[in-house]
Scaffold this motif. Structure first.
Motif, mmCIF file in Angstrom:
data_model
loop_
_atom_site.group_PDB
_atom_site.id
_atom_site.type_symbol
_atom_site.label_atom_id
_atom_site.label_comp_id
_atom_site.label_asym_id
_atom_site.label_seq_id
_atom_site.Cartn_x
_atom_site.Cartn_y
_atom_site.Cartn_z
ATOM 1 N N GLU A 34 0.746 -1.225 0.012
ATOM 2 C CA GLU A 34 -0.168 0.109 -0.001
ATOM 3 C C GLU A 34 1.007 1.248 0.148
ATOM 4 N N LEU A 35 2.128 1.052 0.342
ATOM 5 C CA LEU A 35 2.920 2.304 0.239
ATOM 6 C C LEU A 35 3.150 2.683 -1.487
ATOM 7 N N ALA A 36 3.273 4.064 -1.717
ATOM 8 C CA ALA A 36 3.509 4.494 -3.144
ATOM 9 C C ALA A 36 4.613 4.375 -3.229
ATOM 10 N N HIS A 37 5.075 3.982 -4.676
ATOM 11 C CA HIS A 37 6.305 3.739 -5.307
ATOM 12 C C HIS A 37 7.145 5.131 -4.826
ATOM 13 N N THR A 38 6.421 6.232 -5.044
ATOM 14 C CA THR A 38 7.306 7.210 -4.937
ATOM 15 C C THR A 38 7.883 7.494 -3.529
ATOM 16 N N THR A 39 6.821 7.097 -2.332
ATOM 17 C CA THR A 39 7.301 7.241 -1.130
ATOM 18 C C THR A 39 8.488 6.392 -0.721
ATOM 19 N N VAL A 40 8.552 5.232 -1.306
ATOM 20 C CA VAL A 40 9.844 4.251 -1.113
ATOM 21 C C VAL A 40 10.828 5.089 -1.736
ATOM 22 N N MET A 41 10.818 5.252 -3.146
ATOM 23 C CA MET A 41 11.723 5.889 -3.982
ATOM 24 C C MET A 41 12.294 7.206 -3.146
ATOM 25 N N THR A 42 11.636 8.122 -2.584
ATOM 26 C CA THR A 42 11.973 9.090 -1.752
ATOM 27 C C THR A 42 12.893 8.666 -0.441
ATOM 28 N N ALA A 43 12.435 7.875 0.114
ATOM 29 C CA ALA A 43 13.417 7.212 1.276
ATOM 30 C C ALA A 43 14.681 6.685 0.675
ATOM 31 N N LEU A 44 14.609 5.839 -0.422
ATOM 32 C CA LEU A 44 15.853 5.440 -0.774
ATOM 33 C C LEU A 44 16.712 6.677 -1.392
ATOM 34 N N VAL A 45 16.019 7.626 -1.806
ATOM 35 C CA VAL A 45 17.010 8.690 -2.398
ATOM 36 C C VAL A 45 17.475 9.470 -1.059
ATOM 37 N N ARG A 46 16.803 9.658 -0.200
ATOM 38 C CA ARG A 46 17.309 10.420 0.998
ATOM 39 C C ARG A 46 18.501 9.456 1.742
ATOM 40 N N LEU A 47 18.254 8.212 1.867
ATOM 41 C CA LEU A 47 19.321 7.332 2.333
ATOM 42 C C LEU A 47 20.504 7.601 1.336
ATOM 43 N N HIS A 48 20.497 7.488 0.135
ATOM 44 C CA HIS A 48 21.640 7.803 -0.810
ATOM 45 C C HIS A 48 22.175 9.263 -0.558
ATOM 46 N N GLY A 49 21.552 10.301 -0.259
ATOM 47 C CA GLY A 49 21.890 11.579 -0.034
ATOM 48 C C GLY A 49 22.849 11.514 1.516
ATOM 49 N N LYS A 50 22.110 10.722 2.063
ATOM 50 C CA LYS A 50 22.903 10.701 3.478
ATOM 51 C C LYS A 50 23.991 9.883 3.498
ATOM 52 N N GLY A 51 24.651 9.150 2.389
ATOM 53 C CA GLY A 51 25.411 8.197 2.274
ATOM 54 C C GLY A 51 25.563 6.646 2.833
ATOM 55 N N VAL A 53 23.349 4.403 1.425
ATOM 56 C CA VAL A 53 23.277 3.424 0.352
ATOM 57 C C VAL A 53 23.823 3.986 -0.980
ATOM 58 N N GLU A 54 24.215 3.188 -1.508
ATOM 59 C CA GLU A 54 24.787 3.524 -3.049
ATOM 60 C C GLU A 54 23.867 3.018 -3.893
ATOM 61 N N ARG A 55 23.818 3.643 -4.926
ATOM 62 C CA ARG A 55 22.813 3.130 -6.052
ATOM 63 C C ARG A 55 23.352 2.852 -7.468
ATOM 64 N N GLU A 56 23.062 1.941 -8.205
ATOM 65 C CA GLU A 56 23.790 1.429 -9.397
ATOM 66 C C GLU A 56 22.519 1.446 -10.651
ATOM 67 N N ARG A 57 22.600 1.969 -11.724
ATOM 68 C CA ARG A 57 21.498 2.259 -12.677
ATOM 69 C C ARG A 57 21.417 0.625 -13.316
ATOM 70 N N ARG A 58 20.429 0.166 -13.416
ATOM 71 C CA ARG A 58 20.010 -1.180 -14.043
ATOM 72 C C ARG A 58 18.734 -0.816 -14.869
ATOM 73 N N GLY A 59 18.955 -0.688 -16.167
ATOM 74 C CA GLY A 59 18.057 -0.364 -17.052
ATOM 75 C C GLY A 59 17.449 1.150 -16.856
ATOM 76 N N ARG A 60 16.207 1.244 -16.575
ATOM 77 C CA ARG A 60 15.699 2.399 -16.508
ATOM 78 C C ARG A 60 15.627 2.813 -14.863
ATOM 79 N N SER A 61 15.949 1.734 -14.178
ATOM 80 C CA SER A 61 15.721 2.221 -12.876
ATOM 81 C C SER A 61 17.163 2.062 -12.080
ATOM 82 N N PHE A 62 16.964 2.061 -10.559
ATOM 83 C CA PHE A 62 18.349 1.990 -9.896
ATOM 84 C C PHE A 62 18.366 0.616 -9.076
#
Length: 127
Positions: A34-51, A53-62
């Motif tokens: 029930e969580l919105a995709h954008t809600t989870v994405m925002t949390a992951l982006v924030r964790l990335h900004g805090k250093g 988590v790392e992210r790697e592009r795979r196709g059209r997503s990370f």
């Protein structure tokens, strides 16, 4: 039911500790459909900004991974907060002196040991 941002981030950190790497969609499926995709994405982006988590592009997503083992994340967060405080202060020596003065004797001894010339490289000791 709405959960606090910090709770969601902590849940994601725990998931990444269990699964090594996750996309936004995979994290969302493990958390709560029930969580919105954008809600989870925002949390992951924030964790990335805090250093945290790392992210790697795979196709059209990370795909996201932790920057440290899950049990080391609290120490990493504390170190980042301390670096932020040091970076925002003109008188770094005063900040460090205040920190050291507040240490208990055991922590002070540990710090002295870490800083001793014969202690070697911190990375070699896994710190």
């Amino acid at each position: 039911m709405r959960r606090a941002s910090g709770q969601l981030e902590e849940s994601i950190v725990q998931l990444l500790g269990e699964h090594r790497e996750l996309s936004v969609s995979e994290a969302r499926a493990h958390l709560d459909a029930e969580l919105a995709h954008t809600t989870v994405m925002t949390a992951l982006v924030r964790l990335h900004g805090k250093g945290l988590v790392e992210r790697e592009r795979r196709g059209r997503s990370f795909v996201y991974t932790l920057t440290a083992p899950v049990n080391e994340i609290p120490a990493l967060r504390a170190a980042m907060r301390m670096r932020t405080e040091l970076g925002e202060r003109d008188k770094r020596a005063n900040v460090l002196a205040s920190f050291v003065a507040s240490l208990d004797p055991e922590d002070e001894a540990t710090l002295r040991n870490l800083l001793s010339p014969d202690a070697g490289d911190l990375e070699e000791r896994g710190l």
